[in-house]
Design a protein around this motif. Sequence first.
Motif, PDB file in Angstrom:
ATOM      1  N   ALA A   1       0.826  -1.205   0.000  1.00  0.00           N
ATOM      2  CA  ALA A   1       0.000   0.000   0.000  1.00  0.00           C
ATOM      3  C   ALA A   1       0.862   1.257   0.000  1.00  0.00           C
ATOM      4  N   TYR A   2       1.908   1.289   0.814  1.00  0.00           N
ATOM      5  CA  TYR A   2       2.795   2.457   0.839  1.00  0.00           C
ATOM      6  C   TYR A   2       3.551   2.597  -0.485  1.00  0.00           C
ATOM      7  N   PHE A   3       3.941   1.472  -1.073  1.00  0.00           N
ATOM      8  CA  PHE A   3       4.639   1.495  -2.367  1.00  0.00           C
ATOM      9  C   PHE A   3       3.735   2.102  -3.439  1.00  0.00           C
ATOM     10  N   VAL A   4       2.494   1.661  -3.495  1.00  0.00           N
ATOM     11  CA  VAL A   4       1.552   2.172  -4.497  1.00  0.00           C
ATOM     12  C   VAL A   4       1.326   3.670  -4.317  1.00  0.00           C
ATOM     13  N   SER A   5       1.280   4.124  -3.074  1.00  0.00           N
ATOM     14  CA  SER A   5       1.003   5.544  -2.816  1.00  0.00           C
ATOM     15  C   SER A   5       2.118   6.462  -3.298  1.00  0.00           C
ATOM     16  N   MET A   6       3.292   5.901  -3.620  1.00  0.00           N
ATOM     17  CA  MET A   6       4.414   6.721  -4.083  1.00  0.00           C
ATOM     18  C   MET A   6       4.297   7.107  -5.554  1.00  0.00           C
ATOM     19  N   PHE A   7       3.342   6.503  -6.282  1.00  0.00           N
ATOM     20  CA  PHE A   7       3.276   6.693  -7.732  1.00  0.00           C
ATOM     21  C   PHE A   7       1.859   7.090  -8.137  1.00  0.00           C
ATOM     22  N   PRO A   8       1.745   7.977  -9.147  1.00  0.00           N
ATOM     23  CA  PRO A   8       0.431   8.428  -9.603  1.00  0.00           C
ATOM     24  C   PRO A   8      -0.334   7.309 -10.306  1.00  0.00           C
ATOM     25  N   GLN A   9      -1.664   7.339 -10.155  1.00  0.00           N
ATOM     26  CA  GLN A   9      -2.507   6.309 -10.759  1.00  0.00           C
ATOM     27  C   GLN A   9      -3.480   6.889 -11.785  1.00  0.00           C
ATOM     28  N   GLY A  10      -3.325   8.149 -12.123  1.00  0.00           N
ATOM     29  CA  GLY A  10      -4.219   8.764 -13.092  1.00  0.00           C
ATOM     30  C   GLY A  10      -3.538   9.899 -13.811  1.00  0.00           C
ATOM     31  N   PRO A  11      -4.213  10.481 -14.807  1.00  0.00           N
ATOM     32  CA  PRO A  11      -3.549  11.454 -15.680  1.00  0.00           C
ATOM     33  C   PRO A  11      -3.405  12.851 -15.107  1.00  0.00           C
ATOM     34  N   GLN A  12      -4.268  13.242 -14.182  1.00  0.00           N
ATOM     35  CA  GLN A  12      -4.180  14.618 -13.715  1.00  0.00           C
ATOM     36  C   GLN A  12      -4.726  14.746 -12.291  1.00  0.00           C
ATOM     37  N   PRO A  13      -3.962  15.493 -11.495  1.00  0.00           N
ATOM     38  CA  PRO A  13      -2.632  16.030 -11.843  1.00  0.00           C
ATOM     39  C   PRO A  13      -1.583  14.935 -11.759  1.00  0.00           C
TER      40      PRO A  13
ATOM     41  N   THR B   1       6.567   6.800 -29.302  1.00  0.00           N
ATOM     42  CA  THR B   1       6.095   6.972 -30.679  1.00  0.00           C
ATOM     43  C   THR B   1       4.613   7.316 -30.705  1.00  0.00           C
ATOM     44  N   GLY B   2       3.814   6.587 -29.922  1.00  0.00           N
ATOM     45  CA  GLY B   2       2.378   6.841 -29.879  1.00  0.00           C
ATOM     46  C   GLY B   2       2.061   8.231 -29.372  1.00  0.00           C
TER      47      GLY B   2
ATOM     48  N   LEU C   1       0.588  15.063 -20.742  1.00  0.00           N
ATOM     49  CA  LEU C   1      -0.185  15.285 -19.515  1.00  0.00           C
ATOM     50  C   LEU C   1       0.238  16.575 -18.835  1.00  0.00           C
ATOM     51  N   GLU C   2       1.551  16.789 -18.743  1.00  0.00           N
ATOM     52  CA  GLU C   2       2.047  18.010 -18.124  1.00  0.00           C
ATOM     53  C   GLU C   2       1.749  19.230 -18.992  1.00  0.00           C
ATOM     54  N   MET C   3       1.900  19.074 -20.297  1.00  0.00           N
ATOM     55  CA  MET C   3       1.706  20.213 -21.195  1.00  0.00           C
ATOM     56  C   MET C   3       0.259  20.678 -21.185  1.00  0.00           C
ATOM     57  N   LEU C   4      -0.667  19.719 -21.187  1.00  0.00           N
ATOM     58  CA  LEU C   4      -2.084  20.085 -21.139  1.00  0.00           C
ATOM     59  C   LEU C   4      -2.428  20.749 -19.801  1.00  0.00           C
ATOM     60  N   GLU C   5      -1.784  20.299 -18.726  1.00  0.00           N
ATOM     61  CA  GLU C   5      -2.018  20.921 -17.431  1.00  0.00           C
ATOM     62  C   GLU C   5      -1.501  22.360 -17.433  1.00  0.00           C
TER      63      GLU C   5
ATOM     64  N   TRP D   1      -4.419   9.111 -21.529  1.00  0.00           N
ATOM     65  CA  TRP D   1      -4.175   8.076 -20.513  1.00  0.00           C
ATOM     66  C   TRP D   1      -4.733   6.724 -20.952  1.00  0.00           C
ATOM     67  N   GLU D   2      -5.921   6.753 -21.549  1.00  0.00           N
ATOM     68  CA  GLU D   2      -6.531   5.510 -22.028  1.00  0.00           C
ATOM     69  C   GLU D   2      -5.781   4.945 -23.232  1.00  0.00           C
ATOM     70  N   LYS D   3      -5.370   5.820 -24.146  1.00  0.00           N
ATOM     71  CA  LYS D   3      -4.665   5.353 -25.341  1.00  0.00           C
ATOM     72  C   LYS D   3      -3.301   4.742 -25.012  1.00  0.00           C
ATOM     73  N   MET D   4      -2.736   5.110 -23.879  1.00  0.00           N
ATOM     74  CA  MET D   4      -1.432   4.576 -23.508  1.00  0.00           C
ATOM     75  C   MET D   4      -1.451   3.059 -23.379  1.00  0.00           C
ATOM     76  N   ASP D   5      -2.602   2.463 -23.074  1.00  0.00           N
ATOM     77  CA  ASP D   5      -2.685   1.002 -22.983  1.00  0.00           C
ATOM     78  C   ASP D   5      -2.291   0.348 -24.300  1.00  0.00           C
ATOM     79  N   SER D   6      -2.799   0.880 -25.396  1.00  0.00           N
ATOM     80  CA  SER D   6      -2.468   0.303 -26.702  1.00  0.00           C
ATOM     81  C   SER D   6      -1.055   0.674 -27.135  1.00  0.00           C
ATOM     82  N   TRP D   7      -0.590   1.866 -26.796  1.00  0.00           N
ATOM     83  CA  TRP D   7       0.763   2.274 -27.171  1.00  0.00           C
ATOM     84  C   TRP D   7       1.822   1.448 -26.453  1.00  0.00           C
TER      85      TRP D   7
END
Length: 356
Positions: free
Chosen positions: A165-177, A256-257, A303-307, A339-345
């Motif tokens: 649980a602590y390991f997972v909390s160190m990394f983002p799980q969504g596109p924004q922010p 590339t994607g 993601l950062e640029m759009l933000e 974020w969704e398209k990254m699955d296929s890329w």
Amino acid sequence: MRNLTNITSGRRVLLTLIPVSFAAVWTYWSSWRTASSKASLSTSMTTEPHNIRQHPTYWFNDGSIVIRSRSMSNGEVCFRLHKSLLRRQSRFVQRMLDSGTSADSELLIPPELGVQVQDLTALLEHLYHDIPLSAEAPFSHVAAILRISSPDQLDLPGVHMSARAYFVSMFPQGPQPFAHPSSHLEEALALVQSYQISSIKKGIYYSLVTTSEFELEDDDLNVENSIKPDGLPGSSSSPRLILPPTDVERCRSLMTGIVEYFTPVLFTPPATPHMACTDVFADKWMPLVITPAISDSGVYKPLEMLEQIKQIDWAAEGLCAACVREKTQEWTQEQEDIWEKMDSWLNPGGTKHSLV
């Protein structure tokens, strides 16, 4: 008289042979002792480590069990700990003690489990409340406990769940922010794959592509720097760690994607329902968006640029309130779409395999 002479002669021969026989026996016995000692020493060297030492911290005088952690390099560190604590927490310790394969007061951790002394020390720091797992714990501490508490090593289910649980909390799980972790991306990816933590895998790949040199030159390639399947870095002291070829290929495909999809989005000023607002974008898009994106390699950081685009005060630049709301929603949706398209890329061959 003749018989007496014969007896005397026989005794002389016997007395002459006794020293010879004794010398022969002594030589044979010495030779046997030397060979036996060498064989014993050889056996000892293959079964016992060259370097045995007590851990400077975790050797308690009132401890009830000695845990011996032997590395593949034939060194050994001994910990004198409290059996009740370990037995309550670790299924591995329970199995070893219940099976009778280990003495009741001593336990050797098999080297083939891959337990590292530094990982065991981190676990004990947690169990003895010296450096417990927490949101403030450094990555190295959490990663070490995640490894050693896993079912493949000392199998501490409760500790492993907390470390995960602590390991997972160190990394983002969504596109924004989206906030990039500062380091340890290669090790984190290996741990994610080893323990099937799918929720943060995509974000780690994205961070690798946008913040690191994931593809090294030939001169930088060194097998000793490769990340092992359990997330341990290689034996070299070099800080540059090498991704496996499959992960390098995934990163290439993701980059590339991203570039192919985001380039037209980034370099095309958006249209609006109002001509005046469209003219604002036409005038301001180059200095406020394109120029900063080029200088900061924003074309592969969508993601950062759009933000950043969302944070521009477009109302102050002349956009009406309705267009500001509409475009902010569109840019947020664009982040979600990417974020969704990254699955296929992240599947270079076009396969339908998920990242799980």
